[in-house]
Design an enzyme around this catalytic site. Structure first.
Site, PDB file in Angstrom:
ATOM      1  N   ARG A  84       0.877  -1.141  -0.012  1.00 48.87           N
ATOM      2  CA  ARG A  84       0.027  -0.060  -0.023  1.00 48.87           C
ATOM      3  C   ARG A  84       0.798   1.146  -0.147  1.00 48.87           C
ATOM      4  O   ARG A  84       1.717   1.259   0.766  1.00 48.87           O
ATOM      5  CB  ARG A  84      -0.803  -0.055   1.202  1.00 48.87           C
ATOM      6  CG  ARG A  84      -1.720   1.088   1.393  1.00 48.87           C
ATOM      7  CD  ARG A  84      -2.662   1.231   2.691  1.00 48.87           C
ATOM      8  NE  ARG A  84      -3.013   2.705   2.870  1.00 48.87           N
ATOM      9  CZ  ARG A  84      -3.188   3.285   3.831  1.00 48.87           C
ATOM     10  NH1 ARG A  84      -2.568   2.984   5.153  1.00 48.87           N
ATOM     11  NH2 ARG A  84      -3.529   4.665   4.149  1.00 48.87           N
ATOM     12  N   HIS A 128      -2.621  11.061   1.419  1.00 48.23           N
ATOM     13  CA  HIS A 128      -2.119  10.815   2.717  1.00 48.23           C
ATOM     14  C   HIS A 128      -1.370  11.852   3.175  1.00 48.23           C
ATOM     15  O   HIS A 128      -0.009  12.340   3.364  1.00 48.23           O
ATOM     16  CB  HIS A 128      -0.820   9.753   2.691  1.00 48.23           C
ATOM     17  CG  HIS A 128      -0.656   8.857   3.936  1.00 48.23           C
ATOM     18  ND1 HIS A 128      -0.671   7.859   4.153  1.00 48.23           N
ATOM     19  CD2 HIS A 128      -0.247   9.403   5.015  1.00 48.23           C
ATOM     20  CE1 HIS A 128      -0.318   7.421   5.405  1.00 48.23           C
ATOM     21  NE2 HIS A 128      -0.124   8.586   6.029  1.00 48.23           N
ATOM     22  N   GLU A 173      -6.563   8.423   6.962  1.00 46.61           N
ATOM     23  CA  GLU A 173      -6.908   9.022   8.448  1.00 46.61           C
ATOM     24  C   GLU A 173      -7.360  10.380   8.255  1.00 46.61           C
ATOM     25  O   GLU A 173      -6.456  11.440   8.704  1.00 46.61           O
ATOM     26  CB  GLU A 173      -5.503   9.006   9.218  1.00 46.61           C
ATOM     27  CG  GLU A 173      -5.027   7.551   9.393  1.00 46.61           C
ATOM     28  CD  GLU A 173      -3.803   7.246  10.172  1.00 46.61           C
ATOM     29  OE1 GLU A 173      -3.452   6.232  10.867  1.00 46.61           O
ATOM     30  OE2 GLU A 173      -3.433   8.549  10.804  1.00 46.61           O
ATOM     31  N   ASN A 302      -7.006   1.764  10.897  1.00 48.03           N
ATOM     32  CA  ASN A 302      -5.548   2.036  11.184  1.00 48.03           C
ATOM     33  C   ASN A 302      -5.558   1.749  12.664  1.00 48.03           C
ATOM     34  O   ASN A 302      -6.404   2.555  13.236  1.00 48.03           O
ATOM     35  CB  ASN A 302      -5.023   3.269  10.660  1.00 48.03           C
ATOM     36  CG  ASN A 302      -4.803   3.342   9.248  1.00 48.03           C
ATOM     37  OD1 ASN A 302      -5.092   2.283   8.424  1.00 48.03           O
ATOM     38  ND2 ASN A 302      -4.431   4.277   8.751  1.00 48.03           N
ATOM     39  N   TYR A 304      -3.317   1.618  16.444  1.00 52.80           N
ATOM     40  CA  TYR A 304      -2.024   1.586  17.485  1.00 52.80           C
ATOM     41  C   TYR A 304      -2.096   1.199  18.872  1.00 52.80           C
ATOM     42  O   TYR A 304      -1.433   0.644  19.156  1.00 52.80           O
ATOM     43  CB  TYR A 304      -1.126   2.953  17.017  1.00 52.80           C
ATOM     44  CG  TYR A 304      -0.658   3.054  15.467  1.00 52.80           C
ATOM     45  CD1 TYR A 304       0.398   2.417  15.137  1.00 52.80           C
ATOM     46  CD2 TYR A 304      -1.457   3.914  14.492  1.00 52.80           C
ATOM     47  CE1 TYR A 304       0.913   2.318  13.885  1.00 52.80           C
ATOM     48  CE2 TYR A 304      -1.042   3.818  13.218  1.00 52.80           C
ATOM     49  CZ  TYR A 304       0.043   3.001  12.814  1.00 52.80           C
ATOM     50  OH  TYR A 304       0.518   3.293  11.401  1.00 52.80           O
ATOM     51  N   GLU A 379      -3.137   0.150   8.408  1.00 50.67           N
ATOM     52  CA  GLU A 379      -1.809   0.380   9.245  1.00 50.67           C
ATOM     53  C   GLU A 379      -2.093  -0.417  10.657  1.00 50.67           C
ATOM     54  O   GLU A 379      -3.037  -0.402  11.312  1.00 50.67           O
ATOM     55  CB  GLU A 379      -1.669   1.790   9.532  1.00 50.67           C
ATOM     56  CG  GLU A 379      -1.419   2.625   8.113  1.00 50.67           C
ATOM     57  CD  GLU A 379      -1.018   3.966   8.560  1.00 50.67           C
ATOM     58  OE1 GLU A 379      -0.594   4.220   9.655  1.00 50.67           O
ATOM     59  OE2 GLU A 379      -1.267   4.826   7.666  1.00 50.67           O
TER      60      GLU A 379
END
Length: 479
Positions: A84, A128, A173, A302, A304, A379
């Protein structure tokens, strides 16, 4: 919370599962003045004194623009099946409008051809965070016209690459683009206007909807159109009603502001209530929600770290522990009555708590929010202070453990009924980490920033073995 996998149980994925890695244009390409490319907001921001650690910028980054063939060969050697990457808008349309610069598109044509020649599926992200500076000068994302400029750009790229690229992501995002860019100012363009940030969020939603329609009009019907959300897993500090209300407010600002109109055709009423002292939302015009609410072929997630919030405590002071950089201005418009808490547990170099259960929870939430919609983890990864040993090898056992835990959480979600079709490790390469400059290393491949030499870390070798076998190796299997 879900029980962890038994160490004795092999964690095996479906044979069609995509094993990928992800990057973004400004973070790796460099060549910022070549082949017609003009400045983006990140060029301007990173060259503004005090905006990035050490004054770092992406002028060279890791020189992927000239080294892409070697990077693709490295992916193939590792056994990756998908990659990606994002398109630099100002490389394709230097002013953000008008005809394309074919030299810019040619780079992406070459990259796609190289990936396909190595059996790697390309996944294109159109945006992005690197808005052409001329569009920011005209008002940026708070300006409604930017959504229409994005749709024209999407059509250009779709026509150029749609015959060879099947997986497309409109925006990456959009929360960061809207709220870190226009509310807290820690990301480009560095503005600190809460009302503008909410308007930017709406324009980004409109851009997604218009861009989706433009892509579908310019590409074969077989292609998949998605977007990648960094939806937060928001947990209340307690079950006290005030803490539950705080969690709802942050959930609306982190998640509902995007998935409400995109998936369900409406903004949450509680979002309007929370922000009524900032804006009346009159910028939402008749027909906008129908334009935004385009059917998706997939959704990218995504993840984290989770967020832990409570109602504001007058006794609590200090920096906001939301993990989104230091600023006197909040990226949470209308949420000054909410306190973010550091979640317990081990942390990465970003200070983010490692919690794979959050990824499982996120997947299952969107399995409920959008039943039948395929999901991709677009992600997931961790930054550590990686250094070569005397023999030049880079051992990163912490990242291997991180990846094992989060991939096991993905597999648990699949077992629990989620349709997760792939995973993109963030990131393929150490790179320019936005306002953190080159201080934070997310890559599975180590980059010497002096020589630009690439060295696969232990995590890259571990992940490559997982990609080739479809089964997670033991954490300590890579010497």
């Amino acid at each position: 919370m879900p029980e962890p996998e038994s160490p004795a149980t092999p964690v095996t994925f479906p044979p069609t599962f995509l094993w990928g890695a992800a990057t973004s244009a400004y973070q790796i390409e460099g060549a910022v003045r070549e082949d017609g490319r003009t400045p983006s907001i990140w060029d301007t921001f990173s060259h503004t004194p005090g905006k990035t650690a050490g004054g770092d910028h992406g002028d060279i980054a890791v020189d992927h623009y000239h080294r892409y063939r070697d990077d693709v060969a490295l992916m193939a050697d590792l056994g990756l099946t998908a990659y990606r990457f994002s398109i630099s808008w100002s490389r394709v349309q230097p002013t953000g409008r008008g005809p394309a610069v074919q030299r810019g598109l040619d780079f992406y044509r070459r990259l796609v051809d190289e990936l396909l020649a190595h059996g790697i599926k390309p996944a294109v992200t159109l945006y992005h965070w690197d808005l052409p500076q001329e569009l920011e000068d005209a008002g940026g994302w708070p300006e409604r016209d930017t959504a229409y400029r994005f749709a024209e750009y999407a059509q250009i790229v779709g026509e150029a690459l749609g015959d060879r690229v099947e997986q497309w992501i409109t925006l990456n995002e959009p929360w960061c683009a809207a709220f870190l860019g226009y509310a807290s100012g820690v990301h480009a363009p560095g503005r600190t206007d809460p009302a503008a940030s909410l308007k930017a969020a709406h324009t980004l939603n409109l851009a997604h909807g218009l861009g989706t329609s433009a892509l579908r009009a310019s590409m074969p019907a077989r292609n998949s159109v998605a977007l990648a959300l960094n939806s937060s897993v928001v947990r209340p500090f307690s079950q006290d009603p005030a803490d539950l209300a705080a969690a709802q407010k942050i959930d609306d600002l982190a998640n509902g502001v995007f998935h409400g109109p995109i998936l369900h055709g409406a903004y949450p009423q509680t979002l309007f209530t929370a922000t009524e002292l900032i804006t009346d939302w009159s910028f939402v015009e008749d027909g906008d929600l129908a334009l935004i609410n385009q059917p998706l072929d997939a959704l990218g997630l995504n993840y984290y770290t989770p967020a832990l919030v409570s109602a504001a405590d007058p006794e609590t002071s200090g920096p906001r522990a939301d993990g989104h950089g230091s600023s006197a201005h909040s990226p949470w418009p209308g949420a000054d009555d909410v306190t973010f808490h550091q979640t317990p547990g081990e942390r990465t170099e970003m200070g983010w708590t490692i919690d794979p259960t959050g990824l499982h929870d996120l997947i299952m939430r969107y399995t409920r929010e959008a039943p039948g919609l395929p999901l991709y983890i677009t992600e997931n990864g961790a930054a550590y202070d990686d250094k070569p040993d005397p023999d030049g090898r880079v051992h990163d056992p912490e990242r291997v453990s991180y990846l094992h835990g989060h991939l096991a959480a993905v597999r648990r979600a699949i077992t629990d009924g989620a349709d997760v079709r792939g995973y993109y490790l963030w990131s393929l390469l150490d790179n320019f980490e936005w306002a953190y400059g080159y201080e934070k290393r997310f890559g599975a491949v180590y980059v010497d920033y002096t020589t630009l030499e690439r060295t696969p870390k232990s995590s890259a070798l571990w992940y490559g073995r997982a990609a080739r076998t479809g089964t997670l190796p033991e954490v300590h299997s890579i010497p």
